[in-house]
Design an enzyme around this catalytic site. Structure first.
Site, short mmCIF file in Angstrom:
data_model
loop_
_atom_site.label_atom_id
_atom_site.label_comp_id
_atom_site.label_asym_id
_atom_site.label_seq_id
_atom_site.Cartn_x
_atom_site.Cartn_y
_atom_site.Cartn_z
N HIS A 78 -87.92 -2.12 88.49
CA HIS A 78 -88.07 -2.70 87.16
C HIS A 78 -88.73 -4.07 87.28
CE1 HIS A 78 -84.77 -0.13 85.03
NE2 HIS A 78 -85.70 0.60 85.64
N GLU A 80 -87.98 -7.06 86.10
CA GLU A 80 -87.13 -8.19 86.44
C GLU A 80 -86.70 -8.15 87.91
OE1 GLU A 80 -86.66 -5.61 84.28
OE2 GLU A 80 -84.74 -5.92 83.28
N CYS A 106 -81.59 -3.44 81.97
CA CYS A 106 -80.61 -2.39 82.21
C CYS A 106 -79.41 -3.01 82.95
CB CYS A 106 -81.22 -1.26 83.06
SG CYS A 106 -81.57 -1.72 84.76
N CYS A 109 -80.30 -4.33 86.59
CA CYS A 109 -81.07 -5.57 86.56
C CYS A 109 -80.22 -6.73 86.05
CB CYS A 109 -82.34 -5.40 85.73
SG CYS A 109 -83.57 -4.36 86.56
#
Length: 150
Positions: A78, A80, A106, A109
């Protein structure tokens, strides 16, 4: 979600900065090879961008995020997570920084955000689940949603 206080001396100015950094994260998301969803992120500390990221495959992998059934491959990172691991490899510290992300984080993360010392998260699109945002709030991380014009 936090609202900007127009009476606070930095309220309006902070909102302007937040909107501009989010717009930059949206542009950065275009670097992603993912077809289903492109996400970008910036880590900002003391008005300096100290890291950036977008969703994609790990270094050395082919730049294909979806399998033949159009499902995201399980090893895609992802945005991040990419930004946090990138800053970890640098001489910078994300402690006390703000993460600008085009999509709400999510759960996985959110855990990385908490552990990295990021104190503020600003995003402009809701993720399909709110559990990551809820975890950040539980950890007393300031979470700001800004609706951007598209």
């Amino acid at each position: 979600m936090k609202k900007y206080d127009p009476l606070h001396p930095y309220g309006e100015k902070q909102e302007q900065f937040d909107r501009r950094y989010l717009e930059m994260a949206l542009i950065w998301a275009r670097n992603s090879y993912c077809k289903r969803r492109q996400v970008g992120s910036l880590i900002v500390k003391e008005k300096m961008i100290i890291s950036d990221g977008y969703n994609g495959t790990p270094s050395g992998f082919e730049n294909v995020c979806e399998d033949k059934n159009n499902k995201t491959k399980p090893y895609v990172l992802h945005a991040e997570a990419n930004a946090i691991t990138k800053v970890a490899k640098s001489n910078n510290s994300s402690d006390g920084a703000t993460l600008y992300i085009t999509s709400g984080p999510c759960m996985e993360c959110a855990k990385l955000i908490i552990q990295s010392g990021i104190r503020r998260v600003v995003y402009c699109d809701n993720y399909r689940l709110a559990d990551g945002v809820n975890l950040l709030k539980k950890a007393n991380i300031e979470v700001v949603f800004i609706e951007l014009e598209k």
